[in-house]
Design an enzyme around this catalytic site. Structure first.
Site, mmCIF file in Angstrom:
data_model
loop_
_atom_site.group_PDB
_atom_site.id
_atom_site.type_symbol
_atom_site.label_atom_id
_atom_site.label_comp_id
_atom_site.label_asym_id
_atom_site.label_seq_id
_atom_site.Cartn_x
_atom_site.Cartn_y
_atom_site.Cartn_z
ATOM 1 N NE ARG A 107 -0.334 0.352 4.973
ATOM 2 C CZ ARG A 107 0.520 1.235 5.450
ATOM 3 N NH1 ARG A 107 0.801 2.326 4.759
ATOM 4 N NH2 ARG A 107 1.116 1.049 6.611
ATOM 5 N N GLY A 139 1.862 5.039 1.557
ATOM 6 C CA GLY A 139 1.968 5.569 2.905
ATOM 7 C C GLY A 139 3.133 5.002 3.695
ATOM 8 C CB ILE A 195 4.942 3.080 10.251
ATOM 9 C CG1 ILE A 195 4.833 1.864 11.170
ATOM 10 C CG2 ILE A 195 4.909 4.384 11.059
ATOM 11 C CD1 ILE A 195 6.058 1.700 12.063
ATOM 12 C CB CYS A 248 -0.538 -0.227 14.529
ATOM 13 S SG CYS A 248 -1.346 1.011 15.555
ATOM 14 C CG HIS A 249 -4.102 -2.520 10.666
ATOM 15 N ND1 HIS A 249 -4.729 -1.348 10.292
ATOM 16 C CD2 HIS A 249 -3.209 -2.797 9.678
ATOM 17 C CE1 HIS A 249 -4.245 -0.947 9.123
ATOM 18 N NE2 HIS A 249 -3.322 -1.806 8.735
ATOM 19 C CB SER A 257 -4.388 5.596 8.445
ATOM 20 O OG SER A 257 -3.936 6.241 9.615
ATOM 21 C CG LEU A 294 -10.573 4.075 5.561
ATOM 22 C CD1 LEU A 294 -11.387 5.076 4.739
ATOM 23 C CD2 LEU A 294 -11.521 3.321 6.496
ATOM 24 C CB SER A 295 -7.019 1.474 9.378
ATOM 25 O OG SER A 295 -6.054 2.507 9.364
ATOM 26 C CB CYS A 351 1.158 8.372 9.085
ATOM 27 S SG CYS A 351 -0.376 7.432 9.177
#
Length: 214
Positions: free
Chosen positions: A73, A75, A77, A79-80, A140, A154-155, A171
């Site tokens: 993707r 962008g 860094i 996290c999820h 993000s 997207l998150s 990011c």
């Protein structure tokens, strides 16, 4: 457009599903799909890199139950984690007016409208991708494109528990910090509620004829 809820699913498995669907869409054997899901704890790097923005060792991250994964993707860094809604649209954009830039704008617009449905006023921030509530980053966005078909996406932070973000410089933006829908709304909101609303708003933003499929 088919809407598919994958529930809680490891990042690698979700990526495999996306790539399989992308191939099918490319071959004309499947329609566009919007995947809605959550991931177990994971830190992901985009095409801009971002490992330098990991604030703890990978060993310490593993002790938190998370790992670092390189992705295709855009962008830097991020996290999820459970409590964050992740949205992966696998869809053709070659005939959409505005191309990739408009697609990106419309994904942000869908997130902004979703937040508004819960009484939270979110907005874009010039020069900083994603969706923000004041100085806090709510959402993000990082996409990949192959032959005018999108994947990744997207998150959207839903839960007020965002401790995994302490492990990164969000990011790669120094001074940026995360916020969540629950924090901004002043009450806990479930990802299931947000998935349902996002799906509705996506249909309004992207097409007048989107129908949810189980």
């Amino acid at each position: 457009m088919e809407f598919i809820d994958l529930g809680l699913i490891p990042h690698g498995e979700a990526e495999r599903i996306q790539l399989e669907r992308l191939k099918q869409v490319m071959e004309g054997t499947a329609e566009d799909a919007l995947y809605l899901l959550e991931h177990p704890p994971v830190v992901t790097l985009g095409r801009q890199g971002g490992l330098e923005n990991l604030l703890i060792s990978e060993e310490a991250l593993k002790a938190m139950g998370a790992e670092v994964v390189q992705t295709a993707r855009g962008g830097n860094i991020t996290c999820h984690y459970p409590g964050q809604m992740v949205v992966y649209p696998v869809m053709r954009i070659e005939k959409r007016r505005g191309g990739i830039k408009k697609f990106f704008f419309d994904m942000e617009e869908t997130a902004i409208r979703t937040a508004a449905r819960f009484g939270v006023q979110a907005a874009r921030s010039e020069g900083r991708p994603g969706v923000w509530v004041g100085p806090g980053k709510l959402c993000s966005i990082g996409i990949g494109v192959k032959k005018w078909i999108t994947y990744h996406g997207l998150s959207f932070n839903v839960s007020s528990d965002m401790k995994l973000f302490d492990a990164i410089t969000l990011c790669g933006l120094h001074g940026a910090h995360p916020t969540s829908l629950s924090r901004e709304a002043g009450k806990e909101i479930s990802t299931e509620e947000v998935k349902n609303v996002f799906r509705e708003e996506f249909g309004k933003v992207f097409t007048d004829t989107a129908v949810a499929a189980s």
